[in-house]
Design a protein around this motif. Structure first.
Motif, PDB file in Angstrom:
ATOM      1  N   VAL A  18      28.417  45.779  25.457  1.00 43.41           N
ATOM      2  CA  VAL A  18      29.137  44.621  24.911  1.00 43.41           C
ATOM      3  C   VAL A  18      29.282  43.535  25.981  1.00 43.41           C
ATOM      4  N   ALA A  19      29.609  43.943  27.200  1.00 45.33           N
ATOM      5  CA  ALA A  19      29.745  42.966  28.290  1.00 45.33           C
ATOM      6  C   ALA A  19      28.415  42.261  28.547  1.00 45.33           C
ATOM      7  N   ALA A  20      27.331  43.026  28.557  1.00 45.61           N
ATOM      8  CA  ALA A  20      26.011  42.428  28.791  1.00 45.61           C
ATOM      9  C   ALA A  20      25.639  41.459  27.673  1.00 45.61           C
ATOM     10  N   GLU A  21      25.941  41.834  26.449  1.00 47.40           N
ATOM     11  CA  GLU A  21      25.582  40.988  25.305  1.00 47.40           C
ATOM     12  C   GLU A  21      26.402  39.696  25.240  1.00 47.40           C
ATOM     13  N   SER A  22      27.581  39.721  25.819  1.00 49.66           N
ATOM     14  CA  SER A  22      28.481  38.585  25.622  1.00 49.66           C
ATOM     15  C   SER A  22      28.651  37.685  26.846  1.00 49.66           C
ATOM     16  N   ALA A  29      27.073  40.611  35.964  1.00 53.22           N
ATOM     17  CA  ALA A  29      26.761  41.702  36.891  1.00 53.22           C
ATOM     18  C   ALA A  29      27.954  42.611  37.186  1.00 53.22           C
ATOM     19  N   ARG A  30      29.085  42.036  37.515  1.00 49.05           N
ATOM     20  CA  ARG A  30      30.242  42.853  37.917  1.00 49.05           C
ATOM     21  C   ARG A  30      30.794  43.708  36.772  1.00 49.05           C
ATOM     22  N   PRO A  31      31.144  43.132  35.608  1.00 47.24           N
ATOM     23  CA  PRO A  31      31.708  43.983  34.553  1.00 47.24           C
ATOM     24  C   PRO A  31      30.704  44.991  33.988  1.00 47.24           C
ATOM     25  N   VAL A  32      29.466  44.583  33.815  1.00 51.79           N
ATOM     26  CA  VAL A  32      28.458  45.514  33.282  1.00 51.79           C
ATOM     27  C   VAL A  32      28.264  46.671  34.254  1.00 51.79           C
ATOM     28  N   GLY A  33      28.102  46.354  35.533  1.00 54.41           N
ATOM     29  CA  GLY A  33      27.938  47.399  36.549  1.00 54.41           C
ATOM     30  C   GLY A  33      29.134  48.330  36.629  1.00 54.41           C
ATOM     31  N   ALA A  34      30.337  47.768  36.502  1.00 55.81           N
ATOM     32  CA  ALA A  34      31.559  48.586  36.575  1.00 55.81           C
ATOM     33  C   ALA A  34      31.628  49.574  35.414  1.00 55.81           C
ATOM     34  N   THR A  92      22.353  55.755  36.597  1.00 53.65           N
ATOM     35  CA  THR A  92      22.382  55.284  37.988  1.00 53.65           C
ATOM     36  C   THR A  92      21.404  54.128  38.183  1.00 53.65           C
ATOM     37  N   ILE A  93      20.202  54.287  37.654  1.00 52.53           N
ATOM     38  CA  ILE A  93      19.197  53.225  37.763  1.00 52.53           C
ATOM     39  C   ILE A  93      19.679  51.961  37.065  1.00 52.53           C
ATOM     40  N   ALA A  98      22.104  46.587  36.902  1.00 47.42           N
ATOM     41  CA  ALA A  98      23.189  45.743  36.375  1.00 47.42           C
ATOM     42  C   ALA A  98      23.905  45.024  37.515  1.00 47.42           C
ATOM     43  N   ALA A  99      24.138  45.730  38.613  1.00 51.15           N
ATOM     44  CA  ALA A  99      24.809  45.119  39.759  1.00 51.15           C
ATOM     45  C   ALA A  99      23.982  43.969  40.333  1.00 51.15           C
ATOM     46  N   ARG A 100      22.686  44.014  40.113  1.00 49.03           N
ATOM     47  CA  ARG A 100      21.796  42.943  40.584  1.00 49.03           C
ATOM     48  C   ARG A 100      21.616  41.836  39.543  1.00 49.03           C
TER      49      ARG A 100
END
Length: 139
Positions: A18-22, A29-34, A92-93, A98-100
Motif C-alpha cells: 500500500v505504501a509503495a502504491e500510494s 523508500a523509508r516506509p516501504v522498506g520499514a 530480504t532482497i 525498497a530501501a534504495r
C-alpha cells in the motif's frame, strides 16, 4: 506464536505494498522498506520459533520414526519451513531494493510478487496449523 508471526508478517507486507502504491519515489523508500523489514523479521521469528519447537521435541525423544503423526508433522512443517526460508530470502532482497527506492507509485510489480508469495506461505500455514495442532491427536 508461529501463526501470529506469519499473520503480522503478511499484514506488514500488505502495508508495504500500500505504501509503495500510494507514495511517489522520493517518499516511498523509508516506509516501504520499514514495512518489509517487519515482515522479514516476522519470518525469521517464525523460523526461530519452529527451531525451538523441533529442539524440544527432539529432546523429548520425538522424531520422524515416533509414529505416523510425527512423520507427517515433521514432513509437512519442515517443507513449509523451507518455503518460509525462501520467503525470507525474497523479502530480504525486496527490502534492500525498497530501501534504495525501487518501489513506489507506478513501480510495484516486484513488491506485489513478493507479497503474493509471502501470502501463499501464510495461507499454507493457516491450513497446516489446524490440521497438525488442533485437529490431529498424536497416537
Amino acid at each position: 506464536m508461529n501463526t501470529v508471526l506469519l499473520l503480522v508478517g503478511s499484514w506488514a507486507v500488505a502495508r508495504g505494498v500500500v505504501a509503495a502504491e500510494s507514495l511517489p519515489q522520493q517518499k516511498a523508500a523509508r516506509p516501504v522498506g520499514a514495512w518489509l523489514l517487519v515482515a522479514t523479521l516476522c519470518g525469521v521469528g517464525f523460523l526461530v520459533s519452529k527451531g525451538v519447537e523441533y529442539a524440544a521435541k527432539y529432546r523429548a525423544g520425538i522424531d520422524l520414526d515416533t509414529n505416523l503423526f510425527y512423520t507427517f508433522y515433521y514432513s509437512l512443517t519442515a517443507f513449509h519451513a523451507m518455503h518460509v526460508v525462501l520467503g525470507v530470502v525474497i523479502l530480504t532482497i525486496v527490502t534492500v531494493k525498497a530501501a534504495r527506492g525501487a518501489y513506489h507509485m507506478g513501480a510495484t510489480v516486484g513488491i506485489e510478487t513478493a507479497a503474493s508469495y509471502w501470502h501463499m506461505v501464510d495461507l499454507v500455514w493457516l491450513i497446516l496449523f489446524p490440521l497438525l495442532y488442533l485437529l490431529a491427536i498424536p497416537a
